[in-house]
Scaffold this motif. Structure first.
Motif, PDB file in Angstrom:
ATOM      1  N   ALA A  98       0.859  -1.186   0.000  1.00 19.32           N
ATOM      2  CA  ALA A  98       0.000   0.000   0.000  1.00 19.32           C
ATOM      3  C   ALA A  98       0.890   1.228   0.000  1.00 19.32           C
ATOM      4  CB  ALA A  98      -0.908  -0.012   1.226  1.00 19.32           C
ATOM      5  N   HIS A  99       0.600   2.120  -0.870  1.00 18.97           N
ATOM      6  CA  HIS A  99       1.390   3.340  -0.986  1.00 18.97           C
ATOM      7  C   HIS A  99       0.493   4.535  -0.724  1.00 18.97           C
ATOM      8  CE1 HIS A  99       4.588   0.909  -2.703  1.00 18.97           C
ATOM      9  NE2 HIS A  99       3.678   0.370  -3.497  1.00 18.97           N
ATOM     10  N   ASP A 100       0.995   5.468   0.038  1.00 15.86           N
ATOM     11  CA  ASP A 100       0.212   6.663   0.346  1.00 15.86           C
ATOM     12  C   ASP A 100      -0.196   7.419  -0.914  1.00 15.86           C
ATOM     13  OD1 ASP A 100       2.078   7.249   3.354  1.00 15.86           O
ATOM     14  OD2 ASP A 100       0.133   6.296   3.093  1.00 15.86           O
ATOM     15  N   GLY A 101       0.534   7.244  -1.993  1.00 13.13           N
ATOM     16  CA  GLY A 101       0.240   7.959  -3.229  1.00 13.13           C
ATOM     17  C   GLY A 101      -1.076   7.543  -3.878  1.00 13.13           C
ATOM     18  N   VAL A 102      -1.631   6.354  -3.527  1.00 14.92           N
ATOM     19  CA  VAL A 102      -2.881   5.904  -4.134  1.00 14.92           C
ATOM     20  C   VAL A 102      -4.073   6.125  -3.207  1.00 14.92           C
ATOM     21  CG1 VAL A 102      -1.814   4.229  -5.675  1.00 14.92           C
ATOM     22  CG2 VAL A 102      -2.528   3.529  -3.389  1.00 14.92           C
ATOM     23  N   GLY A 103      -3.873   6.805  -2.111  1.00 14.78           N
ATOM     24  CA  GLY A 103      -4.983   7.136  -1.222  1.00 14.78           C
ATOM     25  C   GLY A 103      -5.259   6.117  -0.127  1.00 14.78           C
ATOM     26  N   ILE A 104      -4.479   5.054  -0.068  1.00 15.45           N
ATOM     27  CA  ILE A 104      -4.679   4.040   0.976  1.00 15.45           C
ATOM     28  C   ILE A 104      -3.374   3.896   1.738  1.00 15.45           C
ATOM     29  CG2 ILE A 104      -5.192   1.634   1.484  1.00 15.45           C
ATOM     30  CD1 ILE A 104      -6.826   1.515  -1.040  1.00 15.45           C
ATOM     31  N   GLY A 105      -3.420   4.124   3.008  1.00 19.02           N
ATOM     32  CA  GLY A 105      -2.227   4.012   3.827  1.00 19.02           C
ATOM     33  C   GLY A 105      -2.172   2.689   4.565  1.00 19.02           C
ATOM     34  N   ARG A 106      -1.074   2.449   5.237  1.00 20.05           N
ATOM     35  CA  ARG A 106      -0.860   1.211   5.977  1.00 20.05           C
ATOM     36  C   ARG A 106      -1.931   0.989   7.035  1.00 20.05           C
ATOM     37  NH1 ARG A 106       4.900   0.173   8.553  1.00 20.05           N
ATOM     38  NH2 ARG A 106       5.251   1.503   6.792  1.00 20.05           N
ATOM     39  N   ASP A 107      -2.282   2.032   7.766  1.00 20.30           N
ATOM     40  CA  ASP A 107      -3.296   1.891   8.815  1.00 20.30           C
ATOM     41  C   ASP A 107      -4.660   1.524   8.238  1.00 20.30           C
ATOM     42  OD1 ASP A 107      -1.407   2.466  10.741  1.00 20.30           O
ATOM     43  OD2 ASP A 107      -1.909   4.616  10.814  1.00 20.30           O
ATOM     44  N   ASP A 108      -4.991   2.093   7.075  1.00 23.57           N
ATOM     45  CA  ASP A 108      -6.262   1.776   6.426  1.00 23.57           C
ATOM     46  C   ASP A 108      -6.292   0.307   5.989  1.00 23.57           C
ATOM     47  OD1 ASP A 108      -8.822   2.325   5.446  1.00 23.57           O
ATOM     48  OD2 ASP A 108      -8.046   2.710   3.428  1.00 23.57           O
ATOM     49  N   VAL A 109      -5.184  -0.167   5.404  1.00 22.04           N
ATOM     50  CA  VAL A 109      -5.098  -1.572   4.990  1.00 22.04           C
ATOM     51  C   VAL A 109      -5.223  -2.483   6.207  1.00 22.04           C
ATOM     52  CG1 VAL A 109      -3.570  -3.345   4.023  1.00 22.04           C
ATOM     53  CG2 VAL A 109      -3.758  -1.105   2.912  1.00 22.04           C
ATOM     54  N   ARG A 110      -4.519  -2.174   7.273  1.00 23.57           N
ATOM     55  CA  ARG A 110      -4.584  -2.976   8.497  1.00 23.57           C
ATOM     56  C   ARG A 110      -6.010  -3.023   9.037  1.00 23.57           C
ATOM     57  NH1 ARG A 110      -0.297  -1.145  11.685  1.00 23.57           N
ATOM     58  NH2 ARG A 110       0.942  -2.739  10.689  1.00 23.57           N
ATOM     59  N   ALA A 111      -6.691  -1.895   9.059  1.00 24.38           N
ATOM     60  CA  ALA A 111      -8.075  -1.847   9.560  1.00 24.38           C
ATOM     61  C   ALA A 111      -9.001  -2.705   8.699  1.00 24.38           C
ATOM     62  CB  ALA A 111      -8.567  -0.400   9.597  1.00 24.38           C
ATOM     63  N   ARG A 112      -8.822  -2.647   7.390  1.00 22.92           N
ATOM     64  CA  ARG A 112      -9.668  -3.447   6.498  1.00 22.92           C
ATOM     65  C   ARG A 112      -9.423  -4.945   6.676  1.00 22.92           C
ATOM     66  NH1 ARG A 112     -10.041  -0.159   0.770  1.00 22.92           N
ATOM     67  NH2 ARG A 112     -10.527   1.862   1.692  1.00 22.92           N
ATOM     68  N   LEU A 113      -8.157  -5.330   6.817  1.00 24.72           N
ATOM     69  CA  LEU A 113      -7.837  -6.746   7.009  1.00 24.72           C
ATOM     70  C   LEU A 113      -8.322  -7.274   8.355  1.00 24.72           C
ATOM     71  CD1 LEU A 113      -4.244  -6.937   5.505  1.00 24.72           C
ATOM     72  CD2 LEU A 113      -6.369  -7.730   4.470  1.00 24.72           C
ATOM     73  N   ASP A 114      -8.371  -6.417   9.362  1.00 23.94           N
ATOM     74  CA  ASP A 114      -8.836  -6.822  10.692  1.00 23.94           C
ATOM     75  C   ASP A 114     -10.357  -6.799  10.824  1.00 23.94           C
ATOM     76  OD1 ASP A 114      -6.283  -7.290  11.584  1.00 23.94           O
ATOM     77  OD2 ASP A 114      -6.050  -5.312  12.531  1.00 23.94           O
ATOM     78  N   SER A 115     -11.056  -6.308   9.817  1.00 25.99           N
ATOM     79  CA  SER A 115     -12.516  -6.170   9.914  1.00 25.99           C
ATOM     80  C   SER A 115     -13.205  -7.532   9.813  1.00 25.99           C
ATOM     81  CB  SER A 115     -13.045  -5.237   8.828  1.00 25.99           C
ATOM     82  OG  SER A 115     -13.021  -5.899   7.574  1.00 25.99           O
ATOM     83  N   GLY A 116     -14.371  -7.615  10.395  1.00 28.76           N
ATOM     84  CA  GLY A 116     -15.168  -8.840  10.323  1.00 28.76           C
ATOM     85  C   GLY A 116     -15.620  -9.156   8.907  1.00 28.76           C
ATOM     86  N   SER A 117     -15.860  -8.133   8.096  1.00 31.60           N
ATOM     87  CA  SER A 117     -16.329  -8.389   6.733  1.00 31.60           C
ATOM     88  C   SER A 117     -15.230  -9.047   5.893  1.00 31.60           C
ATOM     89  CB  SER A 117     -16.821  -7.105   6.065  1.00 31.60           C
ATOM     90  OG  SER A 117     -15.761  -6.179   5.929  1.00 31.60           O
ATOM     91  N   PHE A 118     -13.974  -8.687   6.112  1.00 28.08           N
ATOM     92  CA  PHE A 118     -12.879  -9.329   5.388  1.00 28.08           C
ATOM     93  C   PHE A 118     -12.822 -10.816   5.755  1.00 28.08           C
ATOM     94  CE2 PHE A 118      -8.494 -10.839   5.221  1.00 28.08           C
ATOM     95  CZ  PHE A 118      -8.244 -10.692   3.873  1.00 28.08           C
ATOM     96  N   SER A 119     -12.923 -11.115   7.042  1.00 29.88           N
ATOM     97  CA  SER A 119     -12.892 -12.517   7.485  1.00 29.88           C
ATOM     98  C   SER A 119     -14.057 -13.290   6.898  1.00 29.88           C
ATOM     99  CB  SER A 119     -12.942 -12.584   9.013  1.00 29.88           C
ATOM    100  OG  SER A 119     -11.809 -11.986   9.569  1.00 29.88           O
ATOM    101  N   ALA A 120     -15.253 -12.708   6.908  1.00 25.85           N
ATOM    102  CA  ALA A 120     -16.421 -13.382   6.358  1.00 25.85           C
ATOM    103  C   ALA A 120     -16.264 -13.623   4.856  1.00 25.85           C
ATOM    104  CB  ALA A 120     -17.680 -12.572   6.637  1.00 25.85           C
ATOM    105  N   ASP A 121     -15.736 -12.637   4.130  1.00 20.38           N
ATOM    106  CA  ASP A 121     -15.505 -12.805   2.690  1.00 20.38           C
ATOM    107  C   ASP A 121     -14.500 -13.907   2.426  1.00 20.38           C
ATOM    108  OD1 ASP A 121     -17.275 -10.848   1.960  1.00 20.38           O
ATOM    109  OD2 ASP A 121     -15.748  -9.296   1.622  1.00 20.38           O
TER     110      ASP A 121
END
Length: 127
Positions: A98-121
């Motif tokens: 994840a690169h800050d240049g594309v609008g998604i930072g490391r913290d955002d990626v971490r939050a998405r991966l830790d979400s329940g919806s990611f696990s369910a998918d």
């Protein structure tokens, strides 16, 4: 369908077995073994023959592949088994860039991966 009542080598005929999911019950019916009509359970059809091992258990899929077809799904068929369920545990690893240049930072990626919806998918897509 597999001929369970004959047992032994006679079970080695048929493309589908009976699953564990009971779908319905028949009305009262006669059979050749009893003059008294009775109701019978109706189970889903399973394309995996549990009494066989390895690739041999996937006979219906082999026939479908040979004829350019597919194994039916949906009504009357057993729900698919999870491919990863045979293992006592599964380790999944991946590398995410994840690169800050594309609008998604490391913290955002971490939050998405830790979400329940990611696990369910992930569970839903590994059938």
């Amino acid at each position: 369908q597999t001929t369970y009542w004959k047992g032994g080598a006679e079970m080695n005929f048929g493309l589908f077995g009976l699953g564990k999911t009971r779908l319905h019950t028949t009305g009262k019916m006669h059979d050749k073994f009893s003059p008294i009509p009775r109701s019978w359970p109706v189970y889903c059809l399973d394309s995996r023959l549990e009494f066989l091992s390895g690739e041999v258990a996937l006979r219906a899929q082999a026939v479908a592949d040979a004829w350019g077809g597919s194994v039916p799904t949906g009504r009357g068929m057993c729900p698919p088994q999870r491919r990863l369920s045979a293992l006592p545990s599964t380790l999944l690893a991946c590398r995410v860039s994840a690169h800050d240049g594309v609008g998604i930072g490391r913290d955002d990626v971490r939050a998405r991966l830790d979400s329940g919806s990611f696990s369910a998918d992930l569970v839903r897509r590994t059938l």
